[in-house]
Write an enzyme that holds these catalytic residues in place. Structure first.
Site, short mmCIF file in Angstrom:
data_model
loop_
_atom_site.label_atom_id
_atom_site.label_comp_id
_atom_site.label_asym_id
_atom_site.label_seq_id
_atom_site.Cartn_x
_atom_site.Cartn_y
_atom_site.Cartn_z
N GLY A 59 0.25 -0.83 4.52
CA GLY A 59 1.50 -1.09 5.55
C GLY A 59 1.83 -2.68 5.64
O GLY A 59 2.84 -3.20 5.47
N GLU A 60 0.56 -3.63 5.28
CA GLU A 60 1.16 -4.85 5.48
C GLU A 60 1.91 -5.20 4.07
O GLU A 60 2.72 -6.16 3.98
CB GLU A 60 -0.43 -5.56 5.45
CG GLU A 60 -0.99 -5.67 6.84
CD GLU A 60 -1.55 -4.21 7.25
OE1 GLU A 60 -2.02 -4.06 8.44
OE2 GLU A 60 -2.09 -3.40 6.42
N PHE A 61 1.48 -4.78 3.02
CA PHE A 61 2.12 -4.76 1.64
C PHE A 61 3.58 -4.54 1.88
O PHE A 61 4.52 -5.40 1.50
CB PHE A 61 1.42 -4.20 0.58
CG PHE A 61 2.58 -3.98 -0.62
CD1 PHE A 61 2.75 -5.04 -1.40
CD2 PHE A 61 3.22 -2.76 -0.91
CE1 PHE A 61 3.47 -4.92 -2.58
CE2 PHE A 61 4.15 -2.72 -1.73
CZ PHE A 61 4.22 -3.99 -2.62
N GLY A 64 5.26 -7.50 3.67
CA GLY A 64 5.54 -8.73 3.11
C GLY A 64 6.14 -8.46 1.84
O GLY A 64 6.86 -9.32 1.13
#
EC number: 2.4.99.12
Length: 407
Positions: A59-61, A64
Site C-alpha cells: 500500500g505504501e509503495f 509512493g
C-alpha cells in the site's frame, strides 16, 4: 532507550523466525533476508549514482509510486534502489520496472544499517509515509545524506509528541524535509521545533488517477453486467462478506455483484462461494459466457481490483469491521459511490468523502440494506455521490510534483 529499541527489534526478528515454521508470510520474510546484504552488495557493485526509496508494504509503495516514477523521469542520471519491509510488498512488486534494484530491508540492527548504507551509498533517501528506523536514519544523518519522508500523517497520540518521546523525536531530526498531508501534522511537527515541513498532500491521489487513466480492459468482465447495475466489493473480509452475501441472497432486485476479497487463498474463496445462493462463477478459468450468465463474480486472484471498478455502479470497501478500511480512492477515481464499515476514522479521505456525500458508513446489516437499495433505486443519488467522488480525487492531485519541486 536505544537498548530497549534494539531489544525490541531483536525480539521481533526472533518471533518472526519462530512463526516462519507455520506461517507462509513469515517464512517469506525470513527466507528473503538470507544472505541479503551480500546479495545487495553483489547487485549494486560498481554503481555510484543510487537513490534509495523505502516502503513498508504494498500500500505504501503504491502511494509512493508516482514520486518514484516522476523522480526517475526528471533525473535519469540516477538509479533507483527500492526496499520493502513486508513480503506483501516485495513479493508482489519485486519485478517492478520503475526501480533498478529491489530488495527486502535488512532488520534495523546497527551493523545492518551501517553496512547497507556503506554498500548502497545513496545520494538521497526517501521514506514513504510511516517508516521510522532509528539506525538507518542515524547512518543517513551522520553521512549528511539528504533524506525525505512524504505522504506522512502525524497524530497527537504518537510517541513523537509525548513528554517521554525524546528518542523518537530524535529520529525526525534525520529528515532534511518532511512532506505531510495536512495542517494538523505540520502544526504538530512545528510544536516540537521542526520547521522543515511542507504540506504537500497525499501522493495516492496522483497514483489512483494514473490507475484510472491506464486501467486495463478485462475482456472477461466486459459483458458481465448485461445491462444491469453492478456492485463492486473490494478488499473484503469475512464480516464484510457476511453482510454482503446476506444482501445478495435476500435481494429480489435484478442486480449483479463482484466480490474481490482481501485474501484470495483457496479456503477463503471456497468459504465465500459456499454461502452464495445465486448463480456464481470464479474469475480464473471461467469462459466469458459463464461470467455473463452469473449473478455473482468471485475474484480469486490478485492484481485486477483497480481495473474492476470501471465496470461498477456502486462500490463497497472492506476492512471497516477490522483494523480499518482499505483503499477508497481507487473506487472514487472511477466516480463510484462508496460504502464501508464503521472503522474509517483514521483515514482523512474517508471522512472527507462522507462529508461530501460521496460515501456512507454503516454498522448494522439493516443500514447496509437501506444504503444499497437507495443507491440502486435512485439514479440521481448514485450520480451525485459518484460525481462527488471523482471531483474529490481530481481536486487533490499534484502532490508528487510539489514534492519534487522542493527537493
Amino acid at each position: 532507550m536505544v537498548l530497549f529499541y534494539n531489544l525490541s527489534i531483536r525480539f521481533y526478528v526472533f518471533v518472526v523466525r519462530i512463526a516462519a515454521f507455520f506461517n507462509p508470510k513469515a517464512k517469506q520474510w525470513v527466507d528473503g533476508r538470507k544472505n541479503l546484504l551480500s546479495n545487495i552488495a553483489a547487485a549494486v557493485k560498481g554503481e555510484e549514482n543510487l537513490v534509495w526509496f523505502h516502503s513498508a508494504s504494498l500500500g505504501e509503495f503504491e502511494q509512493g509510486r508516482p514520486v518514484i516514477e516522476k523522480f526517475k523521469e526528471e533525473h535519469p542520471e540516477y538509479k533507483i534502489v527500492l526496499t520493502f519491509f513486508s513480503p506483501s510488498g516485495y513479493e508482489v512488486r519485486k519485478n517492478y520496472a520503475g526501480a533498478d534494484f529491489i530488495f527486502y530491508l535488512p532488520p534495523d540492527f546497527p551493523s545492518h544499517a551501517k553496512r547497507f548504507v556503506d554498500i548502497v551509498n545513496p545520494k538521497m533517501a526517501f521514506f514513504i509515509k510511516y517508516e521510522f528506523w532509528h539506525h538507518y536514519l542515524k547512518e543517513l544523518k551522520n553521512r549528511k545524506v539528504p533524506t525525505y519522508i512524504f505522504s506522512t500523517i502525524f497524530r497527537s497520540n504518537q510517541l513523537f509528541f509525548k513528554p517521554w518521546g525524546g528518542f523518537y523525536r530524535g529520529m525526525l531530526t534525520a529528515f532534511t524535509h518532511l512532506f505531510v498531508q495536512n495542517q494538523e501534522s505540520a502544526d504538530l511537527l512545528n510544536s516540537i521545533g521542526l520547521k522543515n515541513v511542507s504540506i504537500a498532500g497525499d501522493t495516492r491521489f496522483d497514483r489512483v488517477y494514473s490507475i484510472a487513466t491506464g486501467s486495463k480492459t478485462l475482456a472477461e468482465v466486459e459483458g458481465f453486467s448485461q445491462g444491469r447495475l453492478v456492485l463492486i466489493a473490494g478488499s473484503t473480509w469475512p464480516k464484510d462478506e457476511e453482510f454482503l452475501i446476506n444482501y445478495i441472497n435476500t435481494s429480489k432486485n435484478n442486480y449483479k455483484y463482484i466480490i474481490a476479497a482481501h485474501e484470495v487463498d483457496e479456503s477463503h474463496i471456497k468459504n465465500i462461494v459456499a454461502q452464495i445462493q445465486k448463480p456464481w462463477v470464479r474469475f480464473t478459468g471461467a469462459a466469458k459466457a459463464e461470467i455473463e450468465a452469473a449473478e455473482v463474480l468471485v475474484i480469486d486472484c490478485i492484481g485486477v481490483l483497480s481495473s474492476l471498478y470501471r465496470y461498477g455502479d456502486v462500490s463497497y470497501i472492506g476492512g471497516g469491521f477490522g483494523r480499518g478500511i482499505h483503499n477508497t480512492l481507487e473506487a472514487a477515481t472511477f466516480g463510484l459511490p462508496i460504502i464501508f464499515g464503521p472503522n474509517y476514522h483514521k483515514f482523512q479521505e474517508a471522512k472527507d468523502l462522507i462529508e461530501l456525500g460521496a460515501s456512507y458508513s454503516y454498522e448494522k446489516y439493516e443500514d447496509l440494506r437501506l444504503l444499497l437499495d437507495n443507491y440502486f433505486e435512485n439514479e440521481k443519488k448514485r450520480q451525485f455521490s459518484g460525481e462527488k467522488s471523482k471531483n474529490y480525487v481530481d481536486s487533490k492531485r499534484g502532490a508528487s510534483a510539489q514534492i519534487l519541486s522542493i527537493i
